[in-house]
Write a protein that holds these residues in place. Sequence first.
Motif, PDB file in Angstrom:
ATOM      1  N   LEU A  24       0.833  -1.205   0.000  1.00 56.38           N
ATOM      2  CA  LEU A  24       0.000   0.000   0.000  1.00 56.38           C
ATOM      3  C   LEU A  24       0.868   1.256   0.000  1.00 56.38           C
ATOM      4  N   GLN A  25       1.881   1.291   0.864  1.00 53.39           N
ATOM      5  CA  GLN A  25       2.781   2.442   0.921  1.00 53.39           C
ATOM      6  C   GLN A  25       3.421   2.696  -0.442  1.00 53.39           C
ATOM      7  N   LYS A  26       3.903   1.631  -1.058  1.00 53.86           N
ATOM      8  CA  LYS A  26       4.608   1.775  -2.335  1.00 53.86           C
ATOM      9  C   LYS A  26       3.652   2.184  -3.449  1.00 53.86           C
ATOM     10  N   MET A  27       2.457   1.615  -3.472  1.00 56.28           N
ATOM     11  CA  MET A  27       1.497   1.942  -4.521  1.00 56.28           C
ATOM     12  C   MET A  27       1.108   3.423  -4.475  1.00 56.28           C
ATOM     13  N   ILE A  28       0.805   3.933  -3.295  1.00 55.29           N
ATOM     14  CA  ILE A  28       0.417   5.343  -3.175  1.00 55.29           C
ATOM     15  C   ILE A  28       1.591   6.240  -3.550  1.00 55.29           C
ATOM     16  N   TYR A  29       2.791   5.878  -3.109  1.00 52.99           N
ATOM     17  CA  TYR A  29       3.968   6.688  -3.448  1.00 52.99           C
ATOM     18  C   TYR A  29       4.196   6.712  -4.963  1.00 52.99           C
ATOM     19  N   ILE A  30       4.115   5.560  -5.598  1.00 52.74           N
ATOM     20  CA  ILE A  30       4.329   5.476  -7.045  1.00 52.74           C
ATOM     21  C   ILE A  30       3.270   6.296  -7.783  1.00 52.74           C
ATOM     22  N   LEU A  31       2.017   6.201  -7.347  1.00 55.06           N
ATOM     23  CA  LEU A  31       0.957   6.996  -7.971  1.00 55.06           C
ATOM     24  C   LEU A  31       1.201   8.492  -7.760  1.00 55.06           C
ATOM     25  N   LYS A  32       1.663   8.853  -6.588  1.00 56.65           N
ATOM     26  CA  LYS A  32       1.988  10.258  -6.312  1.00 56.65           C
ATOM     27  C   LYS A  32       3.075  10.742  -7.262  1.00 56.65           C
ATOM     28  N   LYS A  33       4.100   9.933  -7.461  1.00 56.17           N
ATOM     29  CA  LYS A  33       5.187  10.311  -8.361  1.00 56.17           C
ATOM     30  C   LYS A  33       4.720  10.349  -9.820  1.00 56.17           C
ATOM     31  N   ALA A  34       3.646   9.624 -10.118  1.00 51.84           N
ATOM     32  CA  ALA A  34       3.074   9.617 -11.474  1.00 51.84           C
ATOM     33  C   ALA A  34       2.124  10.797 -11.685  1.00 51.84           C
ATOM     34  N   GLY A  35       1.979  11.645 -10.690  1.00 53.75           N
ATOM     35  CA  GLY A  35       1.184  12.855 -10.849  1.00 53.75           C
ATOM     36  C   GLY A  35      -0.197  12.832 -10.231  1.00 53.75           C
ATOM     37  N   TYR A  36      -0.558  11.754  -9.555  1.00 53.00           N
ATOM     38  CA  TYR A  36      -1.853  11.729  -8.874  1.00 53.00           C
ATOM     39  C   TYR A  36      -1.745  12.586  -7.611  1.00 53.00           C
ATOM     40  N   PRO A  37      -2.823  13.286  -7.251  1.00 54.99           N
ATOM     41  CA  PRO A  37      -2.732  14.319  -6.206  1.00 54.99           C
ATOM     42  C   PRO A  37      -2.759  13.811  -4.758  1.00 54.99           C
TER      43      PRO A  37
END
Length: 165
Positions: A24-37
């Motif tokens: 979960l931590q990694k998925m949210i971080y990766i999405l954040k780095k992909a531009g999700y807010p």
Amino acid sequence: MLNNHAKLVRFFSQCEEVVGRKRLQKMIYILKKAGYPFEERYEFHFYGPYSEELTLRVEELCNLGFLSETHEKKSNYHQYRYSLTEGGEEFLTHYEDMPFKDMTEHIHNMNEESSRFLELVSTMLYFDQLSRDECEEKVRAVKKKMNYTDDELQQAWSFIDRLLN
């Protein structure tokens, strides 16, 4: 007021479940780095980028009944599973006009990967201000015990390129 909570609930509404706190931590971080807010702050931790804010928000969402957290005892650790509840679906109806790009394809792609791989990708993204060679050198230094191979690094770069383009 609960916009950041709603963003996380929106994430869970686009995936069936997430198995593992580290995942979960990694998925949210990766999405954040992909531009999700996502606005949670991350620091580098033993398993790569980690957000105490995310941990607390997920705990609050569970306490509010918007997320279901179940855990099962494995041989030497506990594995946690998270999924959206009906209460979470109802909560989201109050945030229907919040703009948020669809994440389902990225979520699906990440769920097909191992936690080890997501740890590698998130660590590489954490050092994205470095050149690729410098990033690989840094990853090999901070994740020495993981013994990532050249092939794994190349697979991670390909994954990142697909994610960001």
